[in-house]
Design an enzyme around this catalytic site. Structure first.
Site, PDB file in Angstrom:
ATOM      1  N   PRO A 128       1.117  -1.275  -0.141  1.00  0.00           N
ATOM      2  CA  PRO A 128      -0.013  -0.210  -0.170  1.00  0.00           C
ATOM      3  C   PRO A 128       0.880   1.177  -0.116  1.00  0.00           C
ATOM      4  O   PRO A 128       1.798   1.385   0.742  1.00  0.00           O
ATOM      5  CB  PRO A 128      -0.912  -0.072   1.429  1.00  0.00           C
ATOM      6  CG  PRO A 128      -0.920  -1.531   1.478  1.00  0.00           C
ATOM      7  CD  PRO A 128       0.441  -2.131   0.975  1.00  0.00           C
ATOM      8  N   CYS A 129       0.421   2.132  -0.888  1.00  0.00           N
ATOM      9  CA  CYS A 129       1.336   3.449  -1.174  1.00  0.00           C
ATOM     10  C   CYS A 129       0.757   4.431  -0.341  1.00  0.00           C
ATOM     11  O   CYS A 129       1.527   5.545  -0.358  1.00  0.00           O
ATOM     12  CB  CYS A 129       1.471   3.536  -2.519  1.00  0.00           C
ATOM     13  SG  CYS A 129      -0.099   4.063  -3.191  1.00  0.00           S
TER      14      CYS A 129
END
Length: 447
Positions: A128-129
């Site tokens: 997840p960014c």
């Protein structure tokens, strides 16, 4: 290699000879790869149909489709999102483990892939960014890095890497992954790699670089962070920019650009103002420094506010979670269609994205441009010993639309509901002095 960073530099990692991994003769039984490995004076000789790939946080498959085009076989995709898994199943017959990585044991990953520890050629992951993204700067709490609960996935990812010990690791994320000092994902990754090397006698030497997809034939200005490490200490030779004439939005989605798409019309307070902004510009057009009316202060809104594509340039970055007024919008003053976004992200043309409109936007906006992944994949395959040369046409390269570029859309006159905004507006005070900077300073005073 300009722009490439390496944790170990040119120094060799000290370790006793006894700590070096010992390989035995074996013949794998994986249906995805037939590989014969023998020891010959310490050198591994390999014969294979295709290099194997374990994909974690697979998303809609943007990275995996590109690696597939470069010759890799996806032995397993691990993804928890239902719309992503439906999309992968609709387009490929890859084995899919639909689960949160936190709930998956490494042995289950290997069992589902048909591979064994140390026998995986490439392990890829795009965790997840959001904890490291630029959009976090506009949230009430700002970017939280490793303090964000969503960053726990990075810890789990590194645990899986240690359990699998692949020949090569590829981690991709937003540019901010390497920022925030001690709270950066990069800092954690490098620390964990030291521990893995010390415990298992491996020689992973991470190198990393931020690549702009537009430099590699993708019709989109999109920067992504890539970290790559080979188990035997080889340092990855990153591809250099290969396109002298950037692929434009018109050359990519010109054939799809129908002017009348009522279903994609912009809604909300600022919808009519979008028609007064030229191609390639955003709300800054209507500031004292722009060419329109003085409706806003300079840099007092987020960059993508009322942002439009320009036919003569690559597209701006396609977002995953755009606000109602966030672009990039089409030059016809509407949202981009799913087909247009897929083209701008260079997905294979047969790919179908599952889910609602917001699902499709999220899946496409979170993806790695597949052509960029194919470019990196060719270099990986070469250094893994499966490819003899890099040459030849790319399977996912854009076939440029050759019709002449039409003249820009005529701008409309500012409507009455916006005229009351015309006046003198304060500009953003500067880096660290805006709302987010003041919040950070307040937090320091409390501490």
């Amino acid at each position: 290699m300009a722009g490439t960073r390496s944790f170990y530099g040119s120094a060799k990692l000290d370790r006793p000879p006894s700590a070096r991994p010992v390989f035995k003769d074996y013949l794998t039984k994986s249906p995805f790869q037939i590989e014969l490995a023998t020891v010959d004076s310490g050198r591994i000789l390999r014969r294979s149909q295709k290099p194997s790939c374990l994909s974690l946080f697979s998303g809609a498959g943007g990275l995996d489709f590109g690696l597939e085009a470069a010759g890799f076989q996806v032995a397993l995709a691990v993804e928890r999102d239902e719309a992503c898994c439906k999309t992968l199943r609709a387009n490929r017959r890859w084995p899919i483990l639909e689960s949160d990585i936190a709930d998956v044991e490494a042995r289950d990953v290997l069992k589902a892939s048909g591979l064994r520890r140390r026998n995986v050629d490439l392990l890829t992951a795009g965790p997840p960014c959001q904890p490291f993204s630029k959009s976090a700067n506009w949230s009430p709490t700002g970017p939280r890095g490793l303090a964000d609960p969503r960053a726990d996935a990075i810890h789990r990812l590194l645990d899986v890497i240690e359990a699998v010990l692949p020949r090569c690791v590829l981690i991709e994320n937003v540019e901010g992954f390497q920022s925030a000092g001690r709270e950066s994902g990069l800092t954690l990754a490098l620390s964990k790699v030291r521990e893995i090397n010390r415990r298992w006698g491996t020689d992973y030497r991470p190198t990393w670089r931020v690549l702009n997809a537009a430099h590699f034939g993708v019709p989109q200005l999109r920067k992504r962070f890539f970290l790559i490490a080979f188990r035997d200490g080889t340092e990855f030779d990153f591809p250099e920019p290969s396109v002298h004439s950037p692929v434009t939005s018109w050359e990519t989605i010109g054939p799809l650009s129908k002017k009348s798409r009522p279903d994609l019309g912009m809604k909300g307070r600022w919808a009519d103002l979008l028609r007064t902004i030229p191609e390639g510009h955003n709300y800054l057009w209507h500031t004292a420094r722009g060419g329109g009316a003085s409706l806003f202060g300079w840099r007092t809104r987020y960059w993508s506010f009322l942002l439009k594509l320009a036919k003569k340039a690559p597209a701006w970055t396609i977002p995953a979670h755009p606000a109602q007024n966030a672009g990039p919008f089409h030059w016809h003053n509407r949202q981009l269609s799913t087909a247009e976004m897929l083209r701008l992200q260079t997905f294979p043309q047969e790919i179908i994205i599952q889910g609602s409109r917001s699902d499709r936007q999220r899946l496409i906006g979170n993806a790695v441009p597949s052509l960029l992944a194919e470019t990196i994949g060719r270099h990986l395959s070469l250094q893994l010993g499966y490819r003899k040369r890099l040459g030849g046409p790319y399977r996912l390269s854009v076939q440029r639309f050759q019709e002449p570029i039409p003249e820009p859309e005529a701008l409309e006159v500012i409507r009455e509901q916006y005229l009351g905004l015309i006046g003198v507006h304060n500009d953003h005070p500067g880096t660290g002095l805006g709302p987010q900077g003041r919040r950070e300073q307040a937090n320091l005073l409390v501490i």
